[in-house]
Design a protein around this motif. Structure first.
Motif, mmCIF file in Angstrom:
data_model
loop_
_atom_site.group_PDB
_atom_site.id
_atom_site.type_symbol
_atom_site.label_atom_id
_atom_site.label_comp_id
_atom_site.label_asym_id
_atom_site.label_seq_id
_atom_site.Cartn_x
_atom_site.Cartn_y
_atom_site.Cartn_z
ATOM 1 N N GLU A 49 7.123 8.748 -8.385
ATOM 2 C CA GLU A 49 7.806 8.623 -7.109
ATOM 3 C C GLU A 49 8.968 7.640 -7.210
ATOM 4 O O GLU A 49 8.888 6.647 -7.944
ATOM 5 C CB GLU A 49 6.831 8.122 -6.040
ATOM 6 C CG GLU A 49 5.681 9.071 -5.754
ATOM 7 C CD GLU A 49 4.714 8.484 -4.740
ATOM 8 O OE1 GLU A 49 5.005 7.374 -4.224
ATOM 9 O OE2 GLU A 49 3.693 9.122 -4.467
ATOM 10 N N THR B 24 -7.424 1.250 -4.631
ATOM 11 C CA THR B 24 -5.965 1.295 -4.643
ATOM 12 C C THR B 24 -5.522 2.751 -4.677
ATOM 13 O O THR B 24 -5.521 3.395 -5.726
ATOM 14 C CB THR B 24 -5.408 0.528 -5.858
ATOM 15 O OG1 THR B 24 -5.913 -0.807 -5.837
ATOM 16 C CG2 THR B 24 -3.889 0.490 -5.816
ATOM 17 N N GLU B 25 -5.131 3.275 -3.539
ATOM 18 C CA GLU B 25 -4.862 4.704 -3.427
ATOM 19 C C GLU B 25 -3.632 5.133 -4.221
ATOM 20 O O GLU B 25 -3.550 6.276 -4.673
ATOM 21 C CB GLU B 25 -4.683 5.086 -1.959
ATOM 22 C CG GLU B 25 -5.941 4.874 -1.122
ATOM 23 C CD GLU B 25 -5.736 5.259 0.329
ATOM 24 O OE1 GLU B 25 -4.599 5.657 0.660
ATOM 25 O OE2 GLU B 25 -6.696 5.175 1.111
ATOM 26 N N ASN B 26 -2.656 4.257 -4.381
ATOM 27 C CA ASN B 26 -1.406 4.647 -5.016
ATOM 28 C C ASN B 26 -1.310 4.199 -6.471
ATOM 29 O O ASN B 26 -0.217 4.071 -7.006
ATOM 30 C CB ASN B 26 -0.224 4.087 -4.224
ATOM 31 C CG ASN B 26 -0.094 4.752 -2.868
ATOM 32 O OD1 ASN B 26 -0.473 5.903 -2.706
ATOM 33 N ND2 ASN B 26 0.429 4.036 -1.903
ATOM 34 N N LEU B 27 -2.460 3.930 -7.117
ATOM 35 C CA LEU B 27 -2.477 3.575 -8.536
ATOM 36 C C LEU B 27 -2.743 4.820 -9.365
ATOM 37 O O LEU B 27 -3.710 5.543 -9.135
ATOM 38 C CB LEU B 27 -3.561 2.526 -8.809
ATOM 39 C CG LEU B 27 -3.834 2.195 -10.282
ATOM 40 C CD1 LEU B 27 -2.595 1.593 -10.940
ATOM 41 C CD2 LEU B 27 -5.023 1.243 -10.408
ATOM 42 N N TYR B 28 -1.865 5.076 -10.349
ATOM 43 C CA TYR B 28 -1.994 6.244 -11.207
ATOM 44 C C TYR B 28 -1.944 5.810 -12.667
ATOM 45 O O TYR B 28 -1.161 4.926 -13.040
ATOM 46 C CB TYR B 28 -0.861 7.248 -10.940
ATOM 47 C CG TYR B 28 -0.756 7.689 -9.499
ATOM 48 C CD1 TYR B 28 -1.496 8.770 -9.024
ATOM 49 C CD2 TYR B 28 0.082 7.017 -8.615
ATOM 50 C CE1 TYR B 28 -1.401 9.167 -7.698
ATOM 51 C CE2 TYR B 28 0.179 7.412 -7.288
ATOM 52 C CZ TYR B 28 -0.568 8.487 -6.830
ATOM 53 O OH TYR B 28 -0.466 8.875 -5.524
ATOM 54 N N SER C 285 9.037 3.379 -7.232
ATOM 55 C CA SER C 285 7.710 2.993 -7.696
ATOM 56 C C SER C 285 7.798 1.835 -8.689
ATOM 57 O O SER C 285 8.874 1.486 -9.186
ATOM 58 C CB SER C 285 7.016 4.170 -8.389
ATOM 59 O OG SER C 285 6.833 5.241 -7.529
ATOM 60 N N SER D 215 0.808 -1.219 0.000
ATOM 61 C CA SER D 215 0.000 0.000 0.000
ATOM 62 C C SER D 215 0.841 1.270 0.000
ATOM 63 O O SER D 215 0.395 2.318 -0.475
ATOM 64 C CB SER D 215 -0.942 0.004 1.214
ATOM 65 O OG SER D 215 -0.198 -0.074 2.423
ATOM 66 N N GLU D 216 2.048 1.187 0.520
ATOM 67 C CA GLU D 216 2.892 2.386 0.583
ATOM 68 C C GLU D 216 3.677 2.622 -0.699
ATOM 69 O O GLU D 216 4.389 3.630 -0.821
ATOM 70 C CB GLU D 216 3.857 2.287 1.768
ATOM 71 C CG GLU D 216 4.949 1.244 1.628
ATOM 72 C CD GLU D 216 4.522 -0.147 2.066
ATOM 73 O OE1 GLU D 216 5.388 -1.031 2.152
ATOM 74 O OE2 GLU D 216 3.318 -0.333 2.318
ATOM 75 N N THR D 217 3.594 1.718 -1.667
ATOM 76 C CA THR D 217 4.366 1.831 -2.907
ATOM 77 C C THR D 217 3.491 2.353 -4.033
ATOM 78 O O THR D 217 2.387 1.863 -4.250
ATOM 79 C CB THR D 217 4.945 0.459 -3.303
ATOM 80 O OG1 THR D 217 5.786 -0.012 -2.260
ATOM 81 C CG2 THR D 217 5.757 0.564 -4.586
ATOM 82 N N GLY D 218 3.986 3.341 -4.771
ATOM 83 C CA GLY D 218 3.246 3.856 -5.914
ATOM 84 C C GLY D 218 3.350 2.912 -7.101
ATOM 85 O O GLY D 218 4.387 2.294 -7.330
ATOM 86 N N TYR E 185 2.312 2.848 -11.328
ATOM 87 C CA TYR E 185 1.893 3.676 -12.455
ATOM 88 C C TYR E 185 1.704 2.786 -13.680
ATOM 89 O O TYR E 185 2.554 1.952 -13.984
ATOM 90 C CB TYR E 185 2.951 4.729 -12.767
ATOM 91 C CG TYR E 185 3.206 5.704 -11.643
ATOM 92 C CD1 TYR E 185 2.684 6.993 -11.676
ATOM 93 C CD2 TYR E 185 3.985 5.344 -10.542
ATOM 94 C CE1 TYR E 185 2.916 7.894 -10.645
ATOM 95 C CE2 TYR E 185 4.218 6.231 -9.503
ATOM 96 C CZ TYR E 185 3.686 7.507 -9.559
ATOM 97 O OH TYR E 185 3.927 8.389 -8.534
#
Length: 222
Positions: free
Chosen positions: A107, A85-89, A110, A63-66, A68
């Protein structure tokens, strides 16, 4: 990122024992992992193998890893459990120059999956080497992918050269495809190149995939 030792723009020597790199797998049975500072190339022989890999890699990231997913097409939008998934871009790029610029914005440490790499404009060896340099410097787990329905299984090295320009620059070269028989699925994996500490993974693998495919198909149909 405490453990990764980035490269700099001049020759440098390091002791391998000083580096502890984290790695990620799309699921437990996958033959090898993808580590920080690495560059991998994946060829998908069908849409299902691509969906399995993408959903798996997204779901397995801490969860702490971005993470992309960028490229000109084929991005994976959040749906179902991935919607949280909060860190999905997701991001669009249309040329190799734009990809290089985008890699400078993500980031550090990532995971970056590039969809449709071979569709990018202005692809060249110099730009590919630059993407490798950025992955090293920023501790990125960089995975370039391409989906094709016309893969020459008798000459896979040529396929990688056509779609990824310089196969020798990559840590891993992997082909994924799925097949089904009487309602049961398997994920077939061919590993042409792997890191030295994972050479036992070279060759062909066939993994039962019912537990992966059926929940995915159910999610897609909802």
């Amino acid at each position: 990122m405490d453990d990764y030792i980035p490269a700099i723009k001049m020759p440098v020597f390091i002791k391998p024992s000083d580096i502890q790199l984290r790695e990620v797998k799309p699921f437990d049975a996958f033959p090898l992992g993808f580590s920080e500072g690495s560059l991998s190339a994946l060829l998908f022989g069908d849409e299902l193998s691509k969906a399995l890999f993408m959903r798996g890699i997204i779901s397995s990231v801490p969860s702490e890893t971005g993470i992309y997913n960028i490229g000109p097409a084929g991005l994976i939008p959040p749906k179902g459990p991935l919607g949280g998934t909060e860190n999905l871009y997701l991001g669009r790029v249309y040329s190799l120059d734009e990809l290089v610029s985008a890699l400078g914005l993500v980031e550090e440490a990532s995971i970056v999956v590039v969809s449709g790499f071979s569709a990018l404009l202005n692809r060249n060896v110099e730009g590919l080497v630059e993407t490798r340099r950025i992955a090293d410097e920023r501790g990125l787990t960089l995975i370039l992918t391409h989906e094709t329905m016309e893969m020459n299984e008798l000459n896979l090295p040529a396929e990688f050269t056509e779609h990824f320009l310089l196969p020798g620059l990559f840590d891993s070269l992997i082909v994924l495809r799925t097949n089904s028989y009487r309602g049961h699925y398997r994920l077939n994996i061919t590993i042409l190149k792997a890191p030295l500490d994972a050479v036992s993974a070279l060759g062909d693998h066939s993994i039962p995939a019912d537990s992966l495919v059926k929940p995915l198909l159910k999610l897609i149909r909802e």
